[in-house]
Write a protein that holds these residues in place. Structure first.
Motif, mmCIF file in Angstrom:
data_model
loop_
_atom_site.group_PDB
_atom_site.id
_atom_site.type_symbol
_atom_site.label_atom_id
_atom_site.label_comp_id
_atom_site.label_asym_id
_atom_site.label_seq_id
_atom_site.Cartn_x
_atom_site.Cartn_y
_atom_site.Cartn_z
ATOM 1 N N ILE A 81 3.524 -5.806 -3.827
ATOM 2 C CA ILE A 81 3.807 -4.509 -3.188
ATOM 3 C C ILE A 81 2.591 -4.065 -2.381
ATOM 4 C CG2 ILE A 81 4.157 -2.051 -3.644
ATOM 5 C CD1 ILE A 81 5.906 -2.879 -6.026
ATOM 6 N N ILE A 82 1.407 -4.213 -2.962
ATOM 7 C CA ILE A 82 0.169 -3.824 -2.271
ATOM 8 C C ILE A 82 -0.075 -4.731 -1.075
ATOM 9 C CG2 ILE A 82 -2.346 -3.709 -2.523
ATOM 10 C CD1 ILE A 82 -1.860 -2.830 -5.450
ATOM 11 N N ARG A 83 0.138 -6.035 -1.263
ATOM 12 C CA ARG A 83 -0.084 -6.984 -0.165
ATOM 13 C C ARG A 83 0.783 -6.644 1.034
ATOM 14 N NH1 ARG A 83 1.385 -12.588 -2.429
ATOM 15 N NH2 ARG A 83 0.665 -13.322 -0.424
ATOM 16 N N GLN A 84 2.033 -6.358 0.759
ATOM 17 C CA GLN A 84 2.955 -6.051 1.854
ATOM 18 C C GLN A 84 2.663 -4.686 2.471
ATOM 19 O OE1 GLN A 84 7.169 -7.058 0.915
ATOM 20 N NE2 GLN A 84 6.337 -8.101 -0.872
ATOM 21 N N ASP A 85 2.284 -3.738 1.627
ATOM 22 C CA ASP A 85 2.036 -2.389 2.123
ATOM 23 C C ASP A 85 0.917 -2.366 3.153
ATOM 24 O OD1 ASP A 85 2.428 0.638 1.796
ATOM 25 O OD2 ASP A 85 0.278 0.421 1.410
ATOM 26 N N CYS A 86 -0.160 -3.109 2.908
ATOM 27 C CA CYS A 86 -1.305 -3.065 3.829
ATOM 28 C C CYS A 86 -1.371 -4.273 4.758
ATOM 29 C CB CYS A 86 -2.610 -2.923 3.056
ATOM 30 S SG CYS A 86 -3.082 -4.354 2.060
ATOM 31 N N ASP A 87 -0.320 -5.101 4.774
ATOM 32 C CA ASP A 87 -0.268 -6.273 5.648
ATOM 33 C C ASP A 87 -1.513 -7.131 5.454
ATOM 34 O OD1 ASP A 87 0.671 -8.028 7.552
ATOM 35 O OD2 ASP A 87 -0.096 -6.877 9.256
ATOM 36 N N MET A 88 -1.718 -7.561 4.224
ATOM 37 C CA MET A 88 -2.935 -8.269 3.842
ATOM 38 C C MET A 88 -3.043 -9.627 4.531
ATOM 39 S SD MET A 88 -4.167 -8.838 -0.088
ATOM 40 C CE MET A 88 -4.104 -7.084 -0.432
ATOM 41 N N LYS A 89 -4.217 -9.922 5.058
ATOM 42 C CA LYS A 89 -4.453 -11.183 5.767
ATOM 43 C C LYS A 89 -4.787 -12.310 4.798
ATOM 44 C CE LYS A 89 -5.461 -13.452 9.712
ATOM 45 N NZ LYS A 89 -4.566 -13.572 10.874
ATOM 46 N N VAL A 90 -5.618 -12.033 3.811
ATOM 47 C CA VAL A 90 -6.077 -13.042 2.849
ATOM 48 C C VAL A 90 -6.148 -12.396 1.474
ATOM 49 C CG1 VAL A 90 -7.983 -14.574 2.174
ATOM 50 C CG2 VAL A 90 -7.431 -14.269 4.595
ATOM 51 N N GLY B 77 -0.874 3.846 6.005
ATOM 52 C CA GLY B 77 0.522 3.879 6.415
ATOM 53 C C GLY B 77 1.147 5.250 6.402
ATOM 54 N N ARG B 78 0.342 6.262 6.121
ATOM 55 C CA ARG B 78 0.846 7.631 6.125
ATOM 56 C C ARG B 78 0.072 8.448 7.145
ATOM 57 N NH1 ARG B 78 1.364 5.278 1.298
ATOM 58 N NH2 ARG B 78 3.058 5.842 -0.098
ATOM 59 N N ALA B 79 0.568 9.616 7.446
ATOM 60 C CA ALA B 79 -0.064 10.455 8.462
ATOM 61 C C ALA B 79 -1.489 10.809 8.065
ATOM 62 C CB ALA B 79 0.758 11.730 8.667
ATOM 63 N N THR C 263 5.914 8.658 -5.326
ATOM 64 C CA THR C 263 7.252 8.110 -5.070
ATOM 65 C C THR C 263 7.522 6.854 -5.887
ATOM 66 O OG1 THR C 263 6.447 6.750 -3.233
ATOM 67 C CG2 THR C 263 7.189 8.985 -2.706
ATOM 68 N N GLY C 264 6.588 6.494 -6.753
ATOM 69 C CA GLY C 264 6.754 5.276 -7.534
ATOM 70 C C GLY C 264 6.158 4.060 -6.859
ATOM 71 N N VAL C 265 5.581 4.229 -5.669
ATOM 72 C CA VAL C 265 4.947 3.136 -4.926
ATOM 73 C C VAL C 265 3.454 3.430 -4.811
ATOM 74 C CG1 VAL C 265 4.861 1.909 -2.735
ATOM 75 C CG2 VAL C 265 7.049 2.703 -3.631
ATOM 76 N N PRO C 266 2.567 2.476 -5.169
ATOM 77 C CA PRO C 266 1.138 2.732 -5.050
ATOM 78 C C PRO C 266 0.739 3.033 -3.614
ATOM 79 C CG PRO C 266 1.574 0.402 -5.501
ATOM 80 C CD PRO C 266 2.864 1.121 -5.672
ATOM 81 N N LYS C 267 -0.282 3.879 -3.441
ATOM 82 C CA LYS C 267 -0.721 4.254 -2.096
ATOM 83 C C LYS C 267 -2.213 3.968 -1.949
ATOM 84 C CE LYS C 267 -1.055 9.111 -3.546
ATOM 85 N NZ LYS C 267 -0.597 10.491 -3.287
ATOM 86 N N GLY C 268 -2.602 3.524 -0.741
ATOM 87 C CA GLY C 268 -3.965 3.101 -0.477
ATOM 88 C C GLY C 268 -4.828 4.240 0.048
ATOM 89 N N VAL C 269 -5.883 4.564 -0.683
ATOM 90 C CA VAL C 269 -6.851 5.577 -0.257
ATOM 91 C C VAL C 269 -7.840 4.910 0.705
ATOM 92 C CG1 VAL C 269 -8.651 7.175 -1.012
ATOM 93 C CG2 VAL C 269 -6.612 6.826 -2.436
ATOM 94 N N LYS C 270 -7.899 5.387 1.933
ATOM 95 C CA LYS C 270 -8.732 4.770 2.965
ATOM 96 C C LYS C 270 -10.156 5.331 2.898
ATOM 97 C CE LYS C 270 -6.208 5.956 6.493
ATOM 98 N NZ LYS C 270 -5.659 6.003 7.873
ATOM 99 N N ILE C 271 -11.119 4.443 2.652
ATOM 100 C CA ILE C 271 -12.523 4.838 2.545
ATOM 101 C C ILE C 271 -13.305 4.205 3.689
ATOM 102 C CG2 ILE C 271 -14.581 4.863 1.101
ATOM 103 C CD1 ILE C 271 -12.285 6.450 -0.081
ATOM 104 N N SER C 272 -13.929 5.034 4.512
ATOM 105 C CA SER C 272 -14.711 4.535 5.641
ATOM 106 C C SER C 272 -16.126 4.196 5.198
ATOM 107 C CB SER C 272 -14.758 5.594 6.747
ATOM 108 O OG SER C 272 -15.561 6.701 6.336
#
Length: 515
Positions: free
Chosen positions: A94-103, A375-377, A174-183
């Motif tokens: 689910i995480i791999r697909q959510d963030c379009d993981m390259k490797v 993937g969110r606003a 929503t039951g789906v993990p969400k990625g916290v973006k850290i710069s």
């Protein structure tokens, strides 16, 4: 300093190539060796096609090699995504697909869960020397890494401080993990503040207790490397075995410790000579959950000369406040004063600042505040509402009251009850479900079923395929029907009353003893 990939270089300059940088249970790297391995992995990743901004996952146990992989991703100005090594494959995908993981960087045991038909999502880098090679999956092993020439690395052009450095996935409403973006800016504001606050030097020895998908680990790794100190990795297997933790701190001569309070309480209770064996500890930091006052006073008494810090902040802000515990521990522990150049305020639901003593939402502005979820606003305001309720006391100290929503803490991990409920709902016998955090800080699942109710063991096995271990229910209570409010929605407010009635004719309680 603007980019996270410069931290290792700074540490190497301060400590020298031969100084110890990192150790795990089987090997250790000097600063020179860590730089070499990180560069070799970066060369391989570059050959695979990883470029600036690409997401690279880390689904593996802690190790020197895995840390080199993390740093390699940063060398390419790519984004690393640490994943709980205990996560089931379903959640990883689910995480791999959510963030379009390259490797995905992993190890042999975890890689073996992938079959020949799973190669479409990304390449794999396996950190074992004798990993099984598949002719279909795109897999690269430690032998491939060791063969790379550091001189082949084509350094990308320098990125911006606002570029993403890493993402931490948290439980989603929503039951789906969400990625916290850290710069890079977010991370370095905290790292540099912590380095200065702790007066970290090349003589320090850090323990990395927290798993890498948990934001506490950022201090352990990067403050150690920035200051030229060493960091010693606590294995996930031993992370809550109190006797082993005490021995680890004593044998490794750890000087700076950072963990959730639960680990410290276990160490205090398990080993009467904890303090005597570990007098070299000069700084003890805790975060992630409230520290009960009684054991905190015991810790203060055991280490009267050590600096004790209470750090506070959700993943979205890293540490935004701190409190240095005095010799006499107050009966009500503050979360303190602004950290990492943050501005803290207490606001009402409309965002209006409230006066001293009045409770409201803890709101943060500062360089560590994230820009949004993958993937969110993007966030519309630089002020981040943590969802925590707090107030300022008459001394100007920030005090914590509790959570506003259905996010809870289990062993220091943030858990959204909705994600646990969603997993339970997928069991064919469950028709209604509500989950609550008990007074013992464990998850209790209230369910109504069709047909025979699943046992606790059955439900835990079911959930373990979808959730990490810390999100599994420890008790199940079966009801004829769950309570609803006037709008027809399931009502959590009535659950405490139902729990008290468990064992009555209207519900049946299933406990661990039945498993």
């Amino acid at each position: 300093m603007k980019l996270l990939n410069q931290v290792l270089t700074q540490g190497l300059v301060r400590a020298g190539e031969q100084a110890l940088a990192v150790s795990d249970s089987t090997e250790s790297y000097s600063y020179g060796e860590l730089q070499l391995r990180a560069t070799q992995i970066a060369v391989l990743l570059q050959k695979i096609g990883v470029k600036a901004g690409d997401r690279v996952g880390l689904w593996c146990d802690k190790s020197c090699r895995a840390l080199a992989g993390m740093l390699a991703v940063s060398k390419l100005n790519a984004v690393y995504v640490p994943i709980d090594p205990m996560n089931p494959k379903v959640r990883v995908d689910i995480i791999r697909q959510d963030c379009d993981m390259k490797v995905l960087i992993t190890n042999k045991a975890k890689f073996s869960q992938y079959q020949r038909g799973d190669n479409a999502l990304c390449d794999f880098v396996v950190l074992d020397e004798d990993a099984l090679i598949s002719s279909v999956l795109h897999v690269h092993t430690w032998q491939h890494i060791s063969a790379q020439q550091p001189s082949q690395l084509n350094l990308p052009k320098e990125g911006k401080s606002t570029d993403l450095a890493y993402m931490l996935y948290t439980s989603g409403s929503t039951g789906v993990p969400k990625g916290v973006k850290i710069s890079h800016e977010n991370a370095l504001a905290f790292i540099e503040w912590s380095t200065n606050k702790l007066n970290a030097t090349v003589q320090d020895r850090f323990a990395n207790h927290a798993p890498w998908h948990f934001d506490l680990s950022v201090l352990d790794i990067y403050v150690a490397l920035l200051s030229g100190a060493s960091v010693h990795l606590v294995s996930e297997i031993d992370s809550y075995v109190a006797q082993k933790l005490v021995s680890f701190v004593a044998q490794k001569q750890i000087s700076i410790w950072y963990s959730v309070p639960t680990a410290l309480v276990m160490m205090l209770e398990a080993e009467a000579d904890f303090a005597e064996r570990c007098q070299q500890l000069r700084a003890i930091i805790f975060a992630g959950e409230a520290f009960a006052i009684k054991p905190l006073k015991q810790l203060r008494e055991a280490f009267p000369d050590a600096e004790l810090y209470n750090f506070y902040g959700p993943t979205e802000t890293n540490v935004c406040s701190y409190y240095k515990v005095p010799r006499v521990v107050p009966d009500k522990l503050p979360i303190g004063y602004p950290a990492s150049n943050a501005l803290l305020s207490i606001c009402d639901e409309q965002g209006k600042a409230l006066p001293v003593g009045e409770q409201g939402f803890v709101t943060v502005i500062g360089p560590t505040v994230f820009s949004g979820y993958w993937g969110r606003a993007e966030l519309q305001s630089e002020a981040y509402n943590t969802g925590d309720i707090g107030y300022f006391n008459e001394l100007g100290e920030l005090m914590y009251v509790g959570r506003q929503d259905h996010m809870v803490k289990v062993n220091g991990y943030r858990v959204h009850l909705g994600e646990v409920e969603r997993a339970i709902y997928q069991h064919p016998a469950v028709k209604e479900c509500l989950v609550e955090l008990s007074s013992q800080k464990t998850l209790h699942a209230h369910i109504a079923v069709e047909g025979d109710a699943p046992s606790l063991l059955t439900l835990k096995i079911h959930c373990a395929k979808r959730l990490p271990k810390y999100m599994l229910p420890e008790q199940v209570i079966v009801h004829d029907a769950l309570p609803r409010n006037r709008n027809g929605k399931l009502s959590r407010q009535c659950l405490s009353g139902l729990s008290a009635q468990s064992g009555s004719e209207n519900n049946t309680q299933i406990t661990m003893s039945e498993a």
